[in-house]
Structure formats: structure tokens, C-alpha cells
Design a protein around this motif. Structure first.
Motif, PDB file in Angstrom:
ATOM      1  N   THR A   1      -2.430 -13.372 -10.428  1.00  0.00           N
ATOM      2  CA  THR A   1      -1.312 -13.157  -9.269  1.00  0.00           C
ATOM      3  C   THR A   1      -1.759 -13.522  -8.060  1.00  0.00           C
ATOM      4  OG1 THR A   1      -0.244 -11.385 -10.768  1.00  0.00           O
ATOM      5  CG2 THR A   1       0.434 -11.416  -8.534  1.00  0.00           C
ATOM      6  N   ASP A   2      -2.882 -13.190  -7.656  1.00  0.00           N
ATOM      7  CA  ASP A   2      -3.354 -13.594  -6.451  1.00  0.00           C
ATOM      8  C   ASP A   2      -3.678 -15.083  -5.893  1.00  0.00           C
ATOM      9  OD1 ASP A   2      -3.632 -11.004  -5.315  1.00  0.00           O
ATOM     10  OD2 ASP A   2      -5.571 -10.434  -6.109  1.00  0.00           O
TER      11      ASP A   2
ATOM     12  N   MET B   1      -0.286 -16.541  -5.377  1.00  0.00           N
ATOM     13  CA  MET B   1       0.147 -16.047  -4.084  1.00  0.00           C
ATOM     14  C   MET B   1      -0.679 -17.049  -3.085  1.00  0.00           C
ATOM     15  SD  MET B   1       0.713 -12.001  -3.706  1.00  0.00           S
ATOM     16  CE  MET B   1      -1.158 -11.582  -4.111  1.00  0.00           C
TER      17      MET B   1
ATOM     18  N   ARG C   1      -0.325 -22.087  -1.880  1.00  0.00           N
ATOM     19  CA  ARG C   1       0.429 -22.991  -0.734  1.00  0.00           C
ATOM     20  C   ARG C   1       0.174 -24.324  -0.843  1.00  0.00           C
ATOM     21  NH1 ARG C   1       3.021 -20.586   3.880  1.00  0.00           N
ATOM     22  NH2 ARG C   1       3.460 -22.274   5.340  1.00  0.00           N
TER      23      ARG C   1
ATOM     24  N   LEU D   1       7.879 -17.904  -3.363  1.00  0.00           N
ATOM     25  CA  LEU D   1       7.603 -16.809  -4.339  1.00  0.00           C
ATOM     26  C   LEU D   1       8.479 -16.087  -4.308  1.00  0.00           C
ATOM     27  CD1 LEU D   1       5.129 -16.815  -6.089  1.00  0.00           C
ATOM     28  CD2 LEU D   1       4.130 -15.479  -4.630  1.00  0.00           C
TER      29      LEU D   1
ATOM     30  N   VAL E   1       2.838  -8.434  -2.767  1.00  0.00           N
ATOM     31  CA  VAL E   1       3.265  -9.758  -2.547  1.00  0.00           C
ATOM     32  C   VAL E   1       3.497 -10.337  -1.115  1.00  0.00           C
ATOM     33  CG1 VAL E   1       4.769 -11.714  -3.556  1.00  0.00           C
ATOM     34  CG2 VAL E   1       3.767 -10.119  -5.034  1.00  0.00           C
TER      35      VAL E   1
ATOM     36  N   HIS F   1       0.486 -10.127   0.929  1.00  0.00           N
ATOM     37  CA  HIS F   1      -0.703 -10.914   0.804  1.00  0.00           C
ATOM     38  C   HIS F   1      -0.472 -12.280   0.446  1.00  0.00           C
ATOM     39  CE1 HIS F   1      -3.431  -7.307   1.035  1.00  0.00           C
ATOM     40  NE2 HIS F   1      -2.475  -6.878   0.186  1.00  0.00           N
ATOM     41  N   SER F   2       0.719 -12.894   0.097  1.00  0.00           N
ATOM     42  CA  SER F   2       0.925 -14.081  -0.293  1.00  0.00           C
ATOM     43  C   SER F   2       0.797 -15.121   1.260  1.00  0.00           C
ATOM     44  CB  SER F   2       2.433 -14.144  -0.679  1.00  0.00           C
ATOM     45  OG  SER F   2       2.560 -15.392  -1.261  1.00  0.00           O
TER      46      SER F   2
ATOM     47  N   VAL G   1       2.097 -18.005   0.175  1.00  0.00           N
ATOM     48  CA  VAL G   1       3.217 -18.973  -0.229  1.00  0.00           C
ATOM     49  C   VAL G   1       4.475 -18.127   0.488  1.00  0.00           C
ATOM     50  CG1 VAL G   1       4.496 -19.697  -2.286  1.00  0.00           C
ATOM     51  CG2 VAL G   1       2.230 -19.772  -2.123  1.00  0.00           C
TER      52      VAL G   1
ATOM     53  N   VAL H   1       7.670 -16.323   0.805  1.00  0.00           N
ATOM     54  CA  VAL H   1       8.296 -15.184   0.015  1.00  0.00           C
ATOM     55  C   VAL H   1       9.648 -14.769   0.134  1.00  0.00           C
ATOM     56  CG1 VAL H   1       8.130 -12.901  -0.856  1.00  0.00           C
ATOM     57  CG2 VAL H   1       6.101 -14.225  -0.429  1.00  0.00           C
TER      58      VAL H   1
END
Length: 412
Positions: free
Chosen positions: A184-185, A188, A191, A197, A209, A212-213, A215, A217
Motif C-alpha cells: 500500500t505504501d 501511495m 507519483r 488515489l 492514505v 502519507h500519499s 499521489v 488523493v
């Protein structure tokens, strides 16, 4: 295959989807629906494995309900794909357009995002819904479901990819992203490969998410939803709405979690309401004024006001005014769906104007806050953010836009 490799394959698929005609995408959706219907037995067997593991692990009844598939729920997934095929294609729609004084034409048109990542918990129906909406809107999708639904999701995705292959579209337009939590990380952090996401699940997942993403969101929110029964409310109407919003399917995000009752309405409403809730198996967590109207009311706590139960539990409080109800909701709302039952047009107008939520309802159940009920077909989720999309996310919300500027030799 690594997440990066899957994302690269998805980008290639997205290039094909971006220029696919509506008829080709619709044919793919029908083929995916056919393949999923044929795979019903395999999907249900896989789901039974997931459900058994969840129950053995002591998973809550609410989460098990979200996880469990039945023939009817598989049928609804199949119907959802066909419904999306019947919806207008948003890609290429002109959002606005004009011609400047110099003759240059400017049009803002809808285009796909490209590659969409979906991170979600339980609910394997999301797998089919997300795949269908992403395909129709021209996006490839990377599906990161929870380990609790691993077998179910794999069976559903296998069927959907067979459908894509049947019509000659790239199967990598729909991919399941398996593996441990660290995957999952990685998603995220992709990019430049993943364009957007979307997390769907509990508060912990969504918060992780969002925080920490790297990308971009689109935040789908937790549903700590309130129902306020105003002084002028029709008690029968209020009770019908309450029972539907709380008990029709308590494990979903648009179920009511807190009931607020105006003090003037409490004597004629709460005794009957508490009896009806008890018959429906609802555990009431109420303040002292609520407890005065019926037995078996547990003392409400600060945590109760803050909780999205997703179960047959309900917090109840008596308030002295609309002001108090608005203040309570402003303090504890997660910005999902808030409801007033009232015969007062002034109260309704003030409630809809002052409540800060993705959906505000007047004299209707919060269970209507749903993409299919809004006529959108299947939905990706209920967005509680304020950028790009808010409320049920259907096909238009799964696109971005670009400007197309057409001239005849003009220079600046």
C-alpha cells in the motif's frame, strides 16, 4: 510483479482506453458482467473462505457483513456493470466553451485521469464497481483490497479480466495489487505512474492514505451521520426515517449514528421511538433526558458522540433548540450526510444553509445518499472533501478536464 511494473502496465492500458469509443467500452462492460455472472460459483466459494477466516479471527459482525457476498449481491455487481454501460460517457463532454473576440475558440472538455488506484477494506463489491466506473471513464485501475477479502477480490478480478480479453481491450486495465501492508505504501509513493488515489474504508485507512500519499488523493469519508428531529416534525415520518436510516443496513457509511431530538418533540416522539428501536435490536446510548423516556438506555459517552458505529447502536441526545442541534453536528460531524425532519420551511432552509456536509437531507432517509439512488449508477465512494468532487462519485467525478484551443492563425 512489483507495484511499479503493474503501474507501468496500467499506463499502457490507459492510453488505449483514453481513445476507446463508447461502444467499445460498453461492450467490455457487458462482457465483464457476463464473465462475472458465469463465475458466480467460484466467487461465492472464494468469499466463503474469506468470511470463514474473518469469523475465526473474531472480526466484528459489521465488517463480516461488508465482506460477505450472496447470490443477490453478486447479481447486484453484475447489474451494476450493465447499468454503467447504459450511462452517458463523460469523456469528451464539453464542460464549457466560448469564442474570444479574436475568433479563438476555447473548450473545456472531460478527459480520463489515466491510472486510478483504489485502496479499500472488505466489501468485494467495490472491486467490480470501481473497475466498471474506471473503465467507462477511460481509466485503468489498480485495486488494492484488504487481505480480509483477498480470495474474493482475486476471483472477481479474474472474471473481469476475462471479459476485457473477450472484447480485445487490454486486461491490464483492471489489476489487483496483492501483497503485504508495505505494498500500500508503494502504491501511495507511485507519483508519476498513478494519477490519483482513492481510499475507501475506516477512519484509520483513510487517515493513513491522506497523510502519507505523495499521489494526489480524493478523500472518501467516514460517516458519522446525524438525524435531527425538529420541534415541528411529524412523529410518524420521523420514526419511519429513523428506522430506515439506522436499521435498513447499519454497516454502511450513510447509516445514521446519532439522533438529536428537540425538547418540544421529545415527549411525543421518544417513547415510541425507543420502543421501536428496541424491537429492531438497536442498543441506545442516550443522555439523561433521553433515558427519562424509556428503559434500557445506556449512558452516552464522549466517545459515543464521535463514533461511526456501523452496527445496531445509536447515540441519542435531547437538544433545546435548532441552534444546539447545529452546534452539536458542527462538533461531531464527519461531513458525510446530515438530516433534518421538520414541517418548518424556515428550519429546513437554515439547516441546509448552515450544515457543512457532502449531503444534507430534509424529510428523507440518509440511505438515499448513494450513487445508484442519485441516478449515477455504481459509485466509487462518497467524497467528503471539497476539491474536485464532493458527495457520491459517479462517472463525471472520475474525469479531469483539459482545454482545447482552436484558432485560424491568430497570434498574441
Amino acid at each position: 510483479m512489483t507495484v511499479q511494473q503493474q503501474a507501468l502496465a496500467a499506463r499502457g492500458a490507459a492510453q488505449t482506453l483514453a481513445t476507446a469509443t463508447r461502444s467499445r467500452k460498453d461492450a467490455a462492460l457487458h462482457a465483464m458482467a457476463d464473465a462475472l455472472a458465469k463465475a458466480e460459483t467460484a466467487v461465492l466459494e472464494a468469499n466463503a473462505t474469506d468470511v470463514r477466516r474473518a469469523e475465526e479471527a473474531g472480526t466484528s459482525a459489521a465488517i463480516v457483513d461488508r465482506l460477505r457476498l450472496t447470490p443477490d449481491r453478486v447479481g447486484a455487481m453484475v447489474d451494476g456493470l450493465r447499468d454503467v454501460a447504459g450511462l452517458p460517457d463523460p469523456v469528451g463532454d464539453v464542460v464549457r466553451g466560448w469564442t474570444n473576440a479574436n475568433g479563438v475558440q476555447v473548450r473545456q472538455v472531460r478527459v480520463p485521469f489515466g491510472v486510478v488506484g483504489i485502496v479499500y477494506e472488505a466489501r468485494p463489491n467495490v472491486t467490480a464497481d470501481a473497475a466498471g466506473l474506471c473503465l467507462k471513464s477511460g481509466n485503468a485501475v489498480l485495486l488494492r483490497g484488504s487481505s480480509s477479502a483477498a480470495a474474493s477480490n482475486a476471483a472477481v478480478v479474474d472474471a473481469l479480466r476475462l471479459g476485457l480479453a473477450d472484447v480485445g481491450l487490454p486486461v491490464d486495465a483492471v489489476q489487483l495489487v496483492p501483497g503485504p501492508r508495505e505494498v500500500t505504501d508503494e502504491l501511495m509513493g507511485a507519483r508519476g505512474l498513478v494519477d490519483v488515489l482513492i481510499p475507501r474504508g475506516g477512519a484509520g485507512l483513510i487517515d493513513h492514505v491522506v497523510r502519507h500519499s505523495v499521489v494526489p488523493v480524493i478523500e472518501t469519508g467516514v460517516g458519522n451521520c446525524h438525524l435531527y428531529v425538529d420541534a415541528s416534525a411529524d412523529p410518524e415520518m420521523a420514526l419511519a426515517i429513523l428506522l430506515n436510516a439506522k436499521t435498513q443496513r447499519p454497516s454502511v457509511c450513510n447509516a445514521v449514528e446519532t439522533l438529536l431530538v428537540h425538547a418540544d418533540a421529545a415527549p411525543r416522539f421518544l417513547p415510541t421511538a425507543l420502543e421501536a428501536l428496541a424491537r429492531a435490536g438497536v442498543t441506545v446510548h442516550g443522555d439523561a433526558r433521553t433515558a427519562a423516556y424509556g428503559p434500557d438506555v445506556r449512558a452516552v459517552t464522549q466517545e459515543d458522540w464521535e463514533t461511526e458505529y456501523l452496527s445496531l447502536d445509536l447515540a441519542i441526545g435531547v437538544v433545546d433548540s435548532l441552534d444546539d442541534a447545529l452546534a452539536h453536528i458542527a462538533t461531531y460531524s464527519t461531513g458525510h450526510s446530515e438530516t433534518i425532519v421538520t414541517d418548518s420551511e424556515a428550519a429546513a432552509q437554515r439547516f441546509t444553509a448552515e450544515i457543512d456536509a457532502a449531503a444534507v437531507l430534509v424529510n428523507a432517509s440518509s440511505r438515499f445518499v448513494d450513487g445508484s439512488e442519485f441516478g449515477f449508477g455504481a459509485e466509487i465512494g462518497i467524497s467528503t472533501q471539497k476539491l474536485h468532487a464532493r458527495g457520491p462519485m459517479g462517472l463525471p467525478e472520475m474525469t479531469s478536464t483539459k482545454y482545447v484551443v482552436t484558432g485560424s492563425g491568430q497570434t498574441r
